[in-house]
Design a protein around this motif. Structure first.
Motif, PDB file in Angstrom:
ATOM      1  N   GLU A 112      59.537  43.552   9.949  1.00 50.80           N
ATOM      2  CA  GLU A 112      58.081  43.377   9.976  1.00 50.80           C
ATOM      3  C   GLU A 112      57.656  42.217   9.081  1.00 50.80           C
ATOM      4  OE1 GLU A 112      56.465  47.153   8.933  1.00 50.80           O
ATOM      5  OE2 GLU A 112      56.595  47.947  10.992  1.00 50.80           O
ATOM      6  N   LYS A 113      58.261  42.117   7.903  1.00 48.08           N
ATOM      7  CA  LYS A 113      57.906  41.016   6.995  1.00 48.08           C
ATOM      8  C   LYS A 113      58.359  39.675   7.560  1.00 48.08           C
ATOM      9  CE  LYS A 113      57.854  43.947   2.903  1.00 48.08           C
ATOM     10  NZ  LYS A 113      58.549  44.388   1.673  1.00 48.08           N
ATOM     11  N   LEU A 114      59.513  39.660   8.211  1.00 49.89           N
ATOM     12  CA  LEU A 114      59.979  38.429   8.836  1.00 49.89           C
ATOM     13  C   LEU A 114      59.029  38.011   9.958  1.00 49.89           C
ATOM     14  CD1 LEU A 114      62.015  36.184   9.413  1.00 49.89           C
ATOM     15  CD2 LEU A 114      63.404  37.848  10.677  1.00 49.89           C
ATOM     16  N   ASN A 115      58.626  38.960  10.797  1.00 52.24           N
ATOM     17  CA  ASN A 115      57.714  38.636  11.883  1.00 52.24           C
ATOM     18  C   ASN A 115      56.357  38.189  11.353  1.00 52.24           C
ATOM     19  OD1 ASN A 115      59.616  39.226  13.849  1.00 52.24           O
ATOM     20  ND2 ASN A 115      59.005  41.373  14.008  1.00 52.24           N
ATOM     21  N   ASP A 116      55.883  38.840  10.285  1.00 51.27           N
ATOM     22  CA  ASP A 116      54.604  38.439   9.685  1.00 51.27           C
ATOM     23  C   ASP A 116      54.695  37.016   9.141  1.00 51.27           C
ATOM     24  OD1 ASP A 116      53.412  40.825  10.294  1.00 51.27           O
ATOM     25  OD2 ASP A 116      53.587  41.662   8.277  1.00 51.27           O
ATOM     26  N   ALA A 117      55.824  36.714   8.494  1.00 47.60           N
ATOM     27  CA  ALA A 117      55.992  35.374   7.921  1.00 47.60           C
ATOM     28  C   ALA A 117      55.964  34.314   9.006  1.00 47.60           C
ATOM     29  CB  ALA A 117      57.299  35.305   7.132  1.00 47.60           C
ATOM     30  N   ILE A 118      56.572  34.606  10.158  1.00 46.36           N
ATOM     31  CA  ILE A 118      56.585  33.643  11.266  1.00 46.36           C
ATOM     32  C   ILE A 118      55.210  33.565  11.922  1.00 46.36           C
ATOM     33  CG2 ILE A 118      57.548  33.182  13.550  1.00 46.36           C
ATOM     34  CD1 ILE A 118      60.160  34.463  12.540  1.00 46.36           C
ATOM     35  N   ARG A 119      54.571  34.731  12.101  1.00 45.96           N
ATOM     36  CA  ARG A 119      53.268  34.776  12.787  1.00 45.96           C
ATOM     37  C   ARG A 119      52.198  34.003  12.018  1.00 45.96           C
ATOM     38  NH1 ARG A 119      49.157  38.018  11.893  1.00 45.96           N
ATOM     39  NH2 ARG A 119      50.424  39.368  10.553  1.00 45.96           N
ATOM     40  N   THR A 120      52.230  34.057  10.703  1.00 44.17           N
ATOM     41  CA  THR A 120      51.193  33.406   9.904  1.00 44.17           C
ATOM     42  C   THR A 120      51.578  31.986   9.492  1.00 44.17           C
ATOM     43  OG1 THR A 120      52.145  34.351   7.874  1.00 44.17           O
ATOM     44  CG2 THR A 120      50.402  35.601   8.985  1.00 44.17           C
ATOM     45  N   LEU A 121      52.678  31.509  10.018  1.00 43.22           N
ATOM     46  CA  LEU A 121      53.160  30.192   9.629  1.00 43.22           C
ATOM     47  C   LEU A 121      52.381  29.101  10.341  1.00 43.22           C
ATOM     48  CD1 LEU A 121      55.474  28.961   7.885  1.00 43.22           C
ATOM     49  CD2 LEU A 121      56.819  28.851   9.968  1.00 43.22           C
ATOM     50  N   ALA A 122      51.994  28.081   9.591  1.00 37.79           N
ATOM     51  CA  ALA A 122      51.328  26.936  10.205  1.00 37.79           C
ATOM     52  C   ALA A 122      52.324  26.146  11.029  1.00 37.79           C
ATOM     53  CB  ALA A 122      50.728  26.047   9.121  1.00 37.79           C
TER      54      ALA A 122
END
Length: 565
Positions: free
Chosen positions: A521-531
């Protein structure tokens, strides 16, 4: 082979399970022995010799360090000890041959500052390892800031003398080049040597050696012989510095310590610090496998080298995530020019249609009438070729070609004058025909290299070639290493998951476990919010129109300030 240490409540904690990972050999008792016994009867004596450190029944109630005899070599199934045992021992108890039995603790004001040995009862910062406890607790009231370091030490010391020729004499010392040692003195060490410095053995001979600050480096300058008796001891490298208070939150040491505490576990034969380093690296590889370009690993305006007239190839940066394609590259520039356009290798080659290129196979010298090259098949039957030496273009004419894929020859080169070979041309110099020069406008990536076109002309010769690219995530191998991700907490979850699976699930990976789900979940969040390449898309407000979802609406003028209407 550095120690694993941590800090808690003004105490330094030394993980002694790590020492067993360094064992050089192990055996077990085949017969009971009484307390105060001077020999051990064991199942095998392979690699057991004289003057070595042993640990019997580690971390048990009767655990103890002993030494084998200084001159009596083990024989048959018997190991003779230097001193009698303190406890009775029983058949089946393990006996480990370990390289060290002490740890030296030191302090510095910064990670790279000068180390000062702690004030310990054994002096010189030395503390005896404890055979009966997996964690050695050392109360540390001496400092309230800075960093602590530790290194293992073997207290079987050997006397030496030193000369101002930088040569150390120690009879039959047994050291080999690359061994690491520390030195102490009963009075004053020879000038140039220090008790808290790690030395590498160099120039080792039977009875002499020198020491260096680096492995294979130059000898330390010894300027006097000192006073009193000097002794050297084998030791390990220093551990990474641990800050007074605790590890930084993003450090591997913090994550391991937190994971073990949350899971109510400790290191053992089954669960080691090395396991944790490897699992952390596994997690990092998964993260970069999911997304190659993490903004915190971008390198901007990196000088990848200098362009040379007559050469259109430069190596990809070794720390780029992908060195075989353009996937790691954001931009490539030469000198103060704009960025080059990327072309895939097929289209890149298409723009070079008609250009011939090979390399010199045998050095050519001034006045030579032939030029030996690799593949000559594409070159015209006669004409001229260009070579570039030290930034200067030389045109060489020829009247014939010996055709070969590997040993071509251009013949009929004038011995002097226009079109002759007037300079030494080294092997592997590029030979061109019908090439273009100017300011490069495009590039491709293949075989670990960046290729650009056209060739740089004299104005761009030796200009820097700059690159913006995504680097590979740095792997870790010690507690002091830092996870270089903004969301380092996802690696903490991954590490806890792997620790839990090893200790409580017989090593079977359960992908439904909460720690693994937290990591994902943290990995997906990091990718999703990445510019996207560090830029965010902005929606312009044009003619008082704004967009919400899939609908475009006109602004309500009554809701706007007068200045906005």
């Amino acid at each position: 082979m550095q120690p694993v240490i941590s800090w808690k409540n003004k105490q330094l904690l030394i993980n002694q399970n790590h020492l067993l990972n360094l064992k050089m050999e192990e055996t077990h008792l085949t017969a009971d022995i009484a307390a105060a016994s001077g020999t051990l009867t064991v199942s095998n004596i392979n690699r057991f010799g004289i003057n070595q450190n042993l640990i019997i029944n580690p971390f048990g109630e009767t655990a103890e360090f002993v030494k084998n005899h200084a001159t009596t070599v083990p024989s048959g199934a018997t190991i003779t000890l230097a001193a009698n045992t303190s406890f009775a021992h029983y058949a089946g108890e393990k006996v480990y041959l370990v390289p060290f039995n002490l740890i030296e603790l030191a302090h510095a004001t910064s990670l790279t500052g000068t180390k000062t040995a702690l004030t310990t009862s054994v002096l010189n910062g030395l503390v005896a390892l404890e055979a009966d406890n997996p964690i050695l607790v050392y109360p540390e009231p001496e400092y309230n800031s800075g960093y602590y370091f530790g290194r293992y030490v073997n207290n079987i010391g050997v006397v030496f003398t030193a000369a101002t020729t930088d040569i150390i004499t120690s009879t039959a010392h047994g050291l080999v080049n690359g061994d690491t040692i520390k030195v102490i003195s009963g009075t004053t060490l020879p000038a140039g040597l220090s008790t808290t410095v790690l030395y590498y053995v160099i120039s080792s001979a039977t009875n002499t050696f020198s020491v260096s600050l680096t492995n294979g480096g130059s000898a330390v300058d010894i300027t006097d012989t000192g006073a009193g008796t000097h002794t050297w001891y084998k030791c390990s490298l220093y551990s990474d510095g641990i800050q007074y208070g605790t590890w930084d939150r993003g450090s591997v040491g913090f994550m391991i310590e937190r994971g073990l505490r949350d899971l109510e576990l400790d290191f053992s034969d089954k669960l080691t610090a090395q396991d944790c380093y490897e699992w952390a690296n596994d997690g990092l590889k998964l993260v970069q496998g999911k997304l190659k370009r993490w903004p915190e690993h971008y390198s901007y305006n990196a000088v990848m080298g200098q362009v040379t007239r007559g050469t259109n190839i430069i190596a990809m940066p070794t720390d780029a995530y992908d060195t075989e394609t353009n996937k790691s590259l954001i931009a490539v520039r030469i000198g103060d020019n704009g960025k080059l356009d990327y072309l895939d290798p097929v289209w890149f080659d298409a723009q070079m249609t008609g250009v011939k290129r090979t390399q010199v196979t045998t050095q050519a010298v001034s006045g030579q009438t032939t030029l030996e090259i690799d593949n000559s098949y594409d070159f015209a039957d006669s004409g001229s070729v260009d070579v570039y030496v030290s930034g200067t273009k030389y045109s060489i004419t020829y009247t014939g070609v010996t055709r070969s894929a590997t040993a071509g020859i251009l013949t009929g080169v004038p011995a002097s004058g226009t079109g002759s070979i007037s300079v030494t041309i080294a092997v592997d110099t590029y030979v061109w025909q019908d090439e273009d020069e100017g300011i490069p406008s495009s590039f491709t990536v293949r075989n670990g290299n960046i290729e650009f076109w056209p060739l740089v002309d004299g104005n761009e010769d030796n200009a820097n070639i700059y690159g913006d690219y995504a680097k590979v995530i740095t792997m870790v191998d010690s507690d002091g290493d830092t996870i270089d991700l903004q969301r380092y907490d996802m690696i903490s979850d991954y590490l806890k998951w792997r620790i839990k699976m090893k200790a409580k699930n017989n090593g079977v990976l359960d992908y439904a476990d909460g720690f693994y789900i937290g990591f994902k979940e943290k990995l997906n969040d990091a990718i999703r919010t990445l510019a996207n390449n560090n830029t965010f898309r902005m929606r312009p407000n044009i003619n008082k129109m704004y967009k919400r979802g899939n609908f475009t609406r006109k602004a309500n003028l009554q809701s706007l300030d007068y200045s906005q209407q």
